[in-house]
Design an enzyme around this catalytic site. Structure first.
Site, PDB file in Angstrom:
ATOM      1  N   LYS A  27     -10.310   0.386   2.124  1.00 25.67           N
ATOM      2  CA  LYS A  27     -10.595   1.690   1.508  1.00 25.67           C
ATOM      3  C   LYS A  27     -12.080   1.879   1.219  1.00 25.67           C
ATOM      4  O   LYS A  27     -12.850   0.928   1.156  1.00 25.67           O
ATOM      5  CB  LYS A  27      -9.745   1.873   0.238  1.00 25.67           C
ATOM      6  CG  LYS A  27      -8.302   2.194   0.589  1.00 25.67           C
ATOM      7  CD  LYS A  27      -7.456   2.543  -0.605  1.00 25.67           C
ATOM      8  CE  LYS A  27      -6.021   2.833  -0.132  1.00 25.67           C
ATOM      9  NZ  LYS A  27      -5.109   3.061  -1.253  1.00 25.67           N
ATOM     10  N   ARG A  32      -0.444  -4.267  -0.382  1.00 27.88           N
ATOM     11  CA  ARG A  32      -0.302  -3.437   0.823  1.00 27.88           C
ATOM     12  C   ARG A  32      -1.570  -3.578   1.654  1.00 27.88           C
ATOM     13  O   ARG A  32      -2.636  -3.140   1.233  1.00 27.88           O
ATOM     14  CB  ARG A  32      -0.072  -1.978   0.400  1.00 27.88           C
ATOM     15  CG  ARG A  32       0.109  -1.004   1.542  1.00 27.88           C
ATOM     16  CD  ARG A  32       0.246   0.427   1.019  1.00 27.88           C
ATOM     17  NE  ARG A  32       0.474   1.380   2.099  1.00 27.88           N
ATOM     18  CZ  ARG A  32      -0.492   1.921   2.832  1.00 27.88           C
ATOM     19  NH1 ARG A  32      -1.741   1.620   2.609  1.00 27.88           N
ATOM     20  NH2 ARG A  32      -0.200   2.764   3.814  1.00 27.88           N
TER      21      ARG A  32
END
Ligand code: PT1
Length: 276
Positions: free
Chosen positions: A221, A255
């Site tokens: 991210k 995740r």
């Protein structure tokens, strides 16, 4: 602690890696190479071999700025992949969706967890999962992916995420989803700037007040990119570092795109912890 995911059970006394299989043509970090059925199965198979105990299948990109897709497109992308993986692999299938029809159809063909970044807020979403045995992940976000990064604001991000999740838990329980089925996610990168993401990460343990399992997604991210000044394809090391830090802060489900690297880090962590 245990988490029932449909026909399967996860033992939460150890960490679990959830491998990401995107079935979007515009997937933000794997370039959408895995949008055919066999490619998705292959990718999932290799992740399971490397130690993933959950596979997260998503047909709608929810990264900042992404547009929504139609229900039919999402159904066509996701359901055949869920069915194929359910038939071929011993793994919990998580479906990353906010669309009630996708939830219903996925549950019929073997999904064990509904991972909804919109916390079952769409009309009919609670009904779609209520009478199943699947677990449900509730995640914090403000607004919609397309616009969520336009000047997000918090007085205290961790307190506000905690309040939001408390509200969502109560809403789900009132409407008939058993509390034991819920998993919580702080929602890194969803309506949060770098300062918000780092503060929330630092104080993540506060979310254990609910005594529910925590799922964390930080893989590749922009918060990593912003600290390291690196593009998505250069964020592996940062992703593994944050995954390990999330595990240290008690997150039970991680995740990730990079299952092997994350598993290596967790194995080393556990080896050290097991030493006398
Ligand atoms: C997540 C998550 C998710 N993230 C759960 N589901 C995405 N439960 C999709 C960026 O800042 O964290 N938890 N499903 C992907 N979303 C993003 C958000 C991708 C932000 C990238 C960014 O780069």
């Amino acid at each position: 602690m245990q988490l029932k995911c449909g026909q399967r059970v996860l033992d939460l006394s150890r960490p679990h890696v959830m491998g990401i299989v995107n079935v979007t043509p515009d997937s933000f970090s794997d370039g959408g190479q895995y949008n055919s059925l066999d490619a998705a199965l292959k990718r999932a198979e290799s992740m399971v071999q490397l130690g993933a105990t959950l596979i997260d299948i998503g047909g709608e990109s929810t990264r900042p700025g992404a547009d929504e897709v139609s229900e039919q497109v999402e159904l066509d992308r996701v359901v055949p992949v869920v069915e194929k993986i359910a038939k071929n692999l011993d793994v919990v299938i998580s479906v990353d969706t906010s669309t009630p029809a996708v939830m219903c159809e996925s549950l019929k063909v073997g999904a064990g967890l509904i991972n909804d970044v919109r916390s079952l807020s769409r009309e009919g979403a609670i009904e779609a999962v209520k009478d199943s045995l699947a677990a449900v992940c509730l995640m914090h976000m403000q607004g919609e992916p397309r616009t969520m990064q336009n000047a997000p604001h918090y007085e205290n991000v961790t307190n506000e995420v905690e309040d939001f999740l408390r509200h969502q838990i109560e809403r789900c329980v009132e409407q008939g989803i058993q509390r034991e089925r819920l998993v919580l996610d702080p929602g890194f990168g969803f309506a949060k700037n770098l300062e918000h993401n780092l503060s929330l990460f630092k104080h993540m343990q506060q979310l254990h007040s609910f005594k529910l399992p925590l799922l964390v997604g930080v893989s590749r991210k922009s918060m990593i990119g912003q600290v390291l000044n690196k593009t998505t394809d250069q964020r592996l090391i940062g992703s593994v570092a944050l995954a390990l830090m999330a595990f240290e802060r008690g997150a039970q489900i991680l995740r990730v795109h990079d299952v092997e690297a994350t598993m290596d880090a967790l194995k080393l962590f556990n080896a050290v912890q097991a030493a006398v």
